[in-house]
Structures are given as structure tokens and as C-alpha cells.
Design an enzyme around this catalytic site. Structure first.
Site, mmCIF file in Angstrom:
data_model
loop_
_atom_site.group_PDB
_atom_site.id
_atom_site.type_symbol
_atom_site.label_atom_id
_atom_site.label_comp_id
_atom_site.label_asym_id
_atom_site.label_seq_id
_atom_site.Cartn_x
_atom_site.Cartn_y
_atom_site.Cartn_z
ATOM 1 C CB SER A 714 -0.292 -2.239 5.755
ATOM 2 O OG SER A 714 0.304 -1.398 6.711
ATOM 3 C CE LYS A 757 3.162 0.231 3.671
ATOM 4 N NZ LYS A 757 1.963 -0.635 3.635
#
Length: 822
Positions: A714, A757
Site C-alpha cells: 500500500s 487509515k
């Protein structure tokens, strides 16, 4: 010749068995007070094995060595004294000076007896203690020089010594009576001894102490000290003898009690038989009656009656009897077709779920859906749900709430560390110690066939040579198969289709695919700070107050204080650590209340936390600005929730275009960095870069906090943006973070952990987030409360990322100019 041998043997037997009579004859004899042995005179030395001779005492010895035999025969004829000492090691056949104890006794040979078995026995009488100075001759027997040792003899009127000797006599007599190794009249002979000096040395010689202790006694010059040491040893030996006798007596009593119980049991059995029945027959009849009332099918009933008939044929004392009895009792204990009535009041069930847990809307919605279908259909297979998420978010405790809302029984089975298939399916009853599996045992415990069954930590199961329990769980968790679950011990199909199985897991990656396919997955993500405050206020604080014995209004923890605890003292997705911190605060208050009788602070403010919890333990990562080129903020997912991370890129002159990666990166993350660099190399004109820059500058990518391992794809677009910013020296847009995987063609792929996140970005003060276009569906599922104050940019290609993230403003023109020159 036979008469002569018989006479000799009889004389020796008399000496050995009636040694105390012989001693009594010599007790009053006059021992030579002055022994004329010159200083350098050579005297024969007789070594003994494990025997110690004391002055005035008679000691029969068996003479085996030829040298010793020659010595005692010559000493008897010449009436000369010999030195008698003890060997240090009994196995040495030809001892030298260092192999002998130095303190011994001057002795004379009283008599020599030749035995019928061709052995020779000599009777020695000790005369005086001596110390061996040296050996002067080894052949034909040992001889050496000695020094005579004088004893410190107490005066006759010393009453203390007399009492000491009499005490030693009493203990010795007590020891002799408790031992079988002494003649019957030995205690009587010892009792009649009146010479106390002779008495002490006699006991030292004849009672079987250790050889080292006898040597220690012989080395003591003072007769009084010798008597005290002898008293200590006698006390110990008498206590040991009493203990042995006590143990033997208890063992005899246990055996007698067992025999008594056996005869009583036989009598009871006979009486019961006369009355027309026995305990076994009564048990069998009770089980038969109970079995006939059970709601079994014909097959199960036939199996039960067959096994019951086997029990009737087995004797109650046989080991097989208890095995067969346990099996039948297990069959009768199972809740066959026993179901609790479900609470189908959806409003009430929803209130129960909301009361016990804050948030968790998806789980509550799924449970209410199940209740709605059950209410309409009245019969259905229970769903198999898997709740997964980080530790401490309430997965296990949620099971209790579901059981409470449904009004069902609640059972929990922890699967952490289970590695044996028999834990799930049980052992066959033919094995020793066989028992049913934990599924069947839990149903017996629950008392119903439709409980809420929590399979805790299903991702922690492991396999070894004893089988794979996760494969055994396939039958349990398959709605098409578990209506006929087969336990090896029970050996009969059992219906599990009404059981509501709820599994919990932290990590889905460790669950085998076929098992995962059988469960309905519901993610329980971490809580934001606002949710944690509500959970603490509604659940954790009241629970901690009750646990510490305080009332609701004794102490207040305002929301500002709870927020300070969450932000500065915990680092987690759930609330387990928060619960511990609240408990710690209240325990300190409880201690002060218990000590002083009052509570000094009834309201804990944020400034008071240092007093109760110490210095803040957690420092949240904050956005650090965009003053440096090459520094980009990324978003990461960890087991304790979301975090922000910084990717830093720096340039240094050098040939060869070397790429250095640091920060404890995993293989996937390193590949992302190489992909990003290769994409920029192949698209240098896109960023107006000179191709020669890659040959004249080395690139270093670093992700801070190197002690923490980092991996995953990511950070792909974050690394690409960091490289582009460093190479162009263009600033990155302020208050911006990003997450997404990159391909070699520059495509931006979706990643997971979006909600965590986003929470991390909000905590760090981020205003804008760049995501893959395919992650838009994840954002749409998140409640508005989480998204407030954030702007999202959805991209498909890395070019779009550069267009959004890189500004026109440059940090420095020096490197840029140098790059263009090169």
C-alpha cells in the site's frame, strides 16, 4: 575332627551371639594404664575395612588378607600390642599410608578361631587411642611408628557426665529394641553396665553408625565431648527408627482397612442379592427407564439398549465397567431435541444489543435479520458467523450479548493452541481414558441443542501428527453436514443445525480456505476516539467502579479526561488497554480511600493523570509539514489500527545509480520502491527530468521507526511521489496523505484497511487523502462521522497522483540546475 570343628563353631557362635556376656566378663578387668612403647619403636599395623575399634572394647573381625592373618597369629603368640586403624576405602587390598585413617587404637589379640568354612576370626580388645605417624614396613605385614593419645577423663563425681552416659545408654537400648540386628538379651546386658567410660566407647563401637562418624568420635580427646556428639547421633538414629516403624504401622493399617472394606462390600452385595437386587442392577434399571423416556429415534434407542446389555454382562469390579457406564451416562446427559425458546421480539432484542455494546452496527443488523427470518419461518438453520478484527474490540463479549438477546444458552470454546483432532471429534471409546470431543461436552454443559456457541480464536488452531483440527471443524461449520455431526466417542450422529456458531479471529490469513468459505464474515474494525469515549463512559467506568468496590457517584471521569487517557496512554484499535488504565486510576483512588477514609479528588481532570498513570506512554504521529522535498505522508494498517508513516527520499552524487532502502522493510515493500523508481526512469520526460540524472545520483529511500518491521504494497504511490518530489525538488501539497499499490505501468490498485487509515489520518491532522478509484466503494460504506473534515481524491494512474500531490513550488534550485547540467 567333626567334634573339634563343631566345638570351634559353637565357641564362635557363642562369642558373636552372646558378645554382651563376654563384654560383661571383661568390663571390670584391669586395662594396663602404662604401655611401654618407645618413641621410635616399630609396631605392627592391622588395617580394617569399615570397622573402627575403640579403647576397652572387644571387636570380632574376619581376617582374610594373608598379611593380616600372619600379623594376628604372631601377635597372639607373642602377646604384643598391635595398632588397629581403619582404611579410607574398603576396596583397596594393599593399603599404604595415605589410604589409612591416622587415628586408631592400640589393641591386643584376645583369641583366634579357625572356622569350618576355612575362614579365620580374631577377637581384638582395644587398649588405648593412638595416632599413626608413618609406615616403616610393608612386608610381610604393615608396621609403623605411633604416638599414644591421652583421653580427658571427667572425675568420678562429675554428675553431668554420669547423666550424659545414662542418657546415651537409654537411647542405645531404645535403638536396640527397635532393631532386629541385635541379640534379644543385648539391651539387658547394656542396662547392667556401670563403667561409664567403657559404656561410651562400647556404644560407639557396636551401634551401626557411618564409618566417618565413628572416626570423628574416635578423634575426640575429651570423653565428655565424645559423649555429647554420641548423644546427637543416637538421637538422630532413634528418630529415624521411630519414623520407619511409624511408616510400617501406617502401611499395615492401610492394608487392613482395604481388606476390611473388601469384606464389608462382599457382605453388602450378599445382603442385596438376598433382598432381590444389587447396586448394579438398580443402576441398569434406572438407566433403562430414563432411556425409554428420551426423545430418540429408533436407531439411537437400539444402540443404547445394546450398550446397556453389554453393561449388564460386565462385572462391576472390571475396568470395562466404568468405561461402559461413562458412555451410557454421556448418551443420557446430552440434550437430545431439547431447545430453548427464542426471543422473537425484535425491538427488545435490539435494545439488549445496544445496551451491551456501543457501535458494531453490522453485527447487530445481521443478528436482527436472523431473528426476523426465524420469526416469519419459525424454523431455519442457524447461521455461522465469523467476527474478525483487532484485539480488544469486543468480539468475544459480543457472543454473550447475542445469547442474551436471543434468550439462548451461552457456551464458549477456546481454540487457541488446539492441535489435536480428538479435541473436536473425541476419542473412540475403546481407548483408555477416552472422552467425547469439546463440542459434545459443551452441549452437555449448555443443557440445550440450540445454544449460542462461541468458537474463540479460530485462527489460532494448529496441526501436528495427531491430526488437523481445522479440517475436523469443516463438518461442524457446514450447515449442510452438521445436522449429522459424528463424534468418535459417541459414535452416533448428533444434530448441530440449530446451534448458532459464532467464530472470532484476529487474522483471516491463517484460516484455511475451505473453513473460511463456510462462514459469513463480519469485520469489526477499530473504534475512533469518540466511540472509545462513549464505550468507556457507558461500560468501562461503571464496570471498574464495581470491581474496585466504589459507588457510581464516588469518582467522576469526564470525557476530556477519558480522551486524554485514550490519546496519551493507549495505542490500540479496541478498548482493552483503556479498560486497564481506567482500572489503574480507580485502584489508586480506592487505596487512598481505604487508607485515609476519604477521596481527595472526586473528579479526575486531564492534568491529574500524571499522578495516577505517570508520564504519557504514547506520542501520536503528527503531520510534519512540506518544507522538505522527498518527504511524503503515507497511511498504513497495523494490528492495533491505522497509523501514518513518512517516506523520505534523499539524493547524493555517485556513479552507478545505486538505490538504497532502509527502515526494516519487507520484500513486498522493497519491490514497491523498485517499481516506483523504474516507472519514473521510464517516464522521465513526464517530470521534465534529464535521463543522465539516474547515472550521476544515488537514491536513498528511508521509512522512519526502523525497529518496527513494515511490509505490504500500500505504500507504492507514496514511494513514487517521494521519488518524484526528491528528483524534481518540488514540494508536496500540504496536509496530504495517500495509500495505494502501484504497478509497473503506473496503475494505482486498491488496498485494505481503509477505515483504520482514515482514522489515523484524522488523528494526525490530515485534510486530503489520495486513494485508488476502486476504494471508493469502501468510503461509501463508512459512516459520515468518520469522513467529516476530509477530502478524497480517487485516482487510476500515478500521473494523476503527481498532478494532485506535487506543487509548482520548488524547495531548492541548486540540485535541479546541477541535474540539468549533468
Amino acid at each position: 575332627m567333626k567334634e573339634e570343628n563343631y566345638q570351634i563353631e559353637r565357641e564362635f557362635d557363642d562369642e558373636q551371639e552372646d558378645a554382651f556376656s563376654l563384654i560383661a566378663d571383661f568390663e571390670g578387668s584391669e586395662i594396663q594404664p602404662n604401655i611401654n612403647i618407645k618413641q621410635d619403636e616399630e609396631i605392627p599395623v592391622l588395617p580394617l575395612r569399615d570397622m573402627v575399634l575403640f579403647p576397652q572394647v572387644f571387636l570380632p573381625i574376619s581376617v582374610g588378607r594373608k598379611s593380616s592373618l600372619k600379623l594376628v597369629r604372631e601377635a597372639e603368640k607373642s602377646k604384643k600390642y598391635i595398632a588397629v586403624v581403619c582404611q579410607k576405602e574398603a576396596h583397596i587390598n594393599e593399603p599404604f599410608f595415605d589410604d589409612l585413617h591416622k587415628v586408631g587404637a592400640i589393641a591386643k589379640v584376645v583369641r583366634i578361631l579357625e572356622m569350618p568354612d576355612l575362614t579365620t576370626t580374631a577377637i581384638l580388645q582395644g587398649v588405648k587411642r593412638m595416632e599413626l605417624k608413618d609406615l616403616t614396613k610393608l612386608r610381610p605385614y604393615l608396621a609403623g611408628q605411633i604416638d599414644l593419645l591421652e583421653d580427658e577423663v571427667p572425675p568420678k563425681e562429675d554428675k553431668e557426665f554420669v547423666a550424659l552416659a545414662e542418657t546415651c545408654k537409654d537411647l542405645a537400648m531404645r535403638y536396640m529394641k527397635s532393631s532386629d540386628s541385635f541379640p534379644q538379651d543385648s539391651a539387658f546386658t547394656l542396662k547392667n553396665m556401670n563403667n561409664h567410660m567403657f559404656l561410651i566407647d562400647f556404644i560407639c563401637t557396636n551401634i551401626p553408625f557411618k564409618k566417618e562418624e565413628k572416626i570423628e568420635l574416635l578423634e575426640i580427646n575429651s570423653l565428655r565431648k565424645r559423649a555429647y556428639r554420641l548423644l546427637e547421633i543416637l538421637n538422630r538414629e532413634v528418630q529415624l527408627a521411630d519414623l520407619k516403624a511409624s511408616i510400617q504401622m501406617r502401611a499395615k493399617e492401610d492394608i487392613d482397612q482395604q481388606q476390611r472394606e473388601y469384606f464389608l462390600q462382599q457382605q453388602i452385595k450378599t445382603i442385596q442379592d438376598e433382598l432381590g437386587g444389587s447396586t448394579q442392577e438398580q443402576e441398569v434399571e434406572e438407566m433403562r427407564e430414563k432411556g425409554m423416556r428420551m426423545p430418540w429415534g429408533e436407531d439411537v434407542r437400539n444402540v443404547f439398549l445394546k450398550e446397556l446389555a453389554k453393561l449388564e454382562r460386565v462385572h462391576p469390579q472390571s475396568p470395562d465397567y466404568s468405561v461402559q457406564l461413562n458412555y451410557l451416562q454421556t448418551m443420557l446427559a446430552l440434550p437430545w431435541k431439547v431447545y430453548t425458546e427464542d426471543n422473537l421480539n425484535l425491538v427488545q432484542a435490539e435494545k439488549t444489543l445496544d445496551k451491551d455494546h456501543y457501535g458494531l452496527e453490522k453485527v447487530k443488523e445481521r443478528i436482527l435479520e436472523h431473528l426476523a427470518v426465524l420469526k416469519l419461518k419459525q424454523d431455519m438453520k442457524s447461521p455461522i458467523i465469523c467476527l474478525y478484527g483487532p484485539p480488544g474490540v469486543g468480539k468475544t463479549s459480543l457472543g454473550k450479548s447475542i445469547a442474551s438477546a436471543l434468550k439462548r444458552k451461552y457456551v464458549r470454546m477456546s481454540l487457541g493452541g488446539v492441535h489435536d483432532e480428538a479435541e473436536i471429534r473425541g476419542h473412540r471409546k475403546t481407548y483408555i481414558g477416552a472422552m467425547p470431543g469439546r463440542i459434545i461436552k459443551s452441549l452437555i454443559k449448555a443443557g440445550s441443542s440450540n445454544p449460542v456457541f462461541i468458537l474463540d480464536e479460530i485462527d489460532k488452531m494448529s496441526s501436528d501428527r495427531q491430526g488437523d483440527p481445522s479440517s475436523a471443524m469443516l463438518e461442524v461449520l457446514d450447515p449442510e453436514q452438521n445436522m449429522a455431526f459424528h463424534d468418535n466417542y459417541l459414535d452416533i450422529d448428533y444434530d448441530l443445525s440449530k446451534v448458532m456458531f459464532i467464530a472470532t479471529a484476529n487474522n483471516l490469513n491463517s484460516i484455511p480456505g475451505p473453513l473460511l468459505d463456510r462462514m459469513e464474515l463480519i469485520e469489526i474494525s477499530g473504534y475512533i476516539t469518540e466511540e472509545k469515549k462513549e464505550i468507556a463512559r457507558k461500560h468501562l467506568v461503571p464496570k471498574a467502579l464495581e470491581a474496585t468496590g466504589m459507588k457510581k457517584n464516588d469518582v467522576k471521569l469526564p470525557k476530556t479526561t477519558l480522551e486524554a487517557v485514550i490519546e496519551s496512554y493507549t495505542r490500540e484499535s479496541g478498548v482493552r488497554e483503556l479498560e486497564k488504565k481506567i482500572g489503574k486510576i480507580l485502584r489508586k483512588i480506592a487505596r487512598q480511600y481505604a487508607t485515609d477514609g476519604y477521596i481527595s479528588k472526586t473528579e479526575i481532570k486531564p492534568d491529574d493523570l500524571y499522578e495516577y498513570l505517570g508520564a504519557p506512554e504514547v506520542t501520536r504521529d503528527k503531520y510534519q509539514g512540506n518544507e522538505y522535498a522527498g518527504v511524503v505522508t503515507g497511511l498504513a494498517w497495523t494490528a492495533v489500527g491505522g497509523e501514518i508513516l513518512f517516506v523520505e527520499t534523499s539524493l547524493s552524487r555517485g556513479k552507478g545509480s545505486r538505490l538504497t532502502l532502509t527502515g526494516n522493510l519487507g520484500d513486498v515493500m522493497k519491490e514497491s520502491a523498485m517499481l516506483a523508481l523504474e516507472y519514473i526512469k521510464s517516464h522521465a520526460p513526464l517530470l521534465a527530468l534529464n535521463d543522465e540524472i539516474f547515472e550521476n545520483w544515488n537514491i536513498h529511500i528511508h521509512v522512519p521507526e526502523g525497529a518496527i518491521p513494515k511490509d505490504g504494497p500500500s505504500a507504492g504511490i507514496t514511494m513514487a511521489t517521494s521519488l518524484a518530489s526528491a528528483l524534481t525538488q518540488r514540494k508536496v501539497k500540504a496536509n496530504l496523505a495517500m495509500t495505494g499499490e502501484i504497478t509497473l505501468r503506473g496503475k494505482v490498485l486498491p488496498v485494505g484497511g481503509i477505515k483504520e487509515k482514515i482514522l489515523a489520518a484524522k488523528r494526525a491532522g490530515i485534510k486530503e487523502i489520495i486513494l485508488s478509484d476502486e476504494n471508493k466503494k469502501n468510503i461509501d460504506e463508512i459512516e459520515d462521522i468518520y469522513l467529516k473534515g476530509l477530502t478524497f481524491h480517487y485516482v487510476k494512474d500515478i500521473k494523476e497522483v503527481f498532478a494532485i500531490a506535487l506543487t509548482k513550488e520548488k524547495v531548492s534550485d541548486a540540485i535541479d540546475l546541477t541535474i540539468k547540467k549533468n
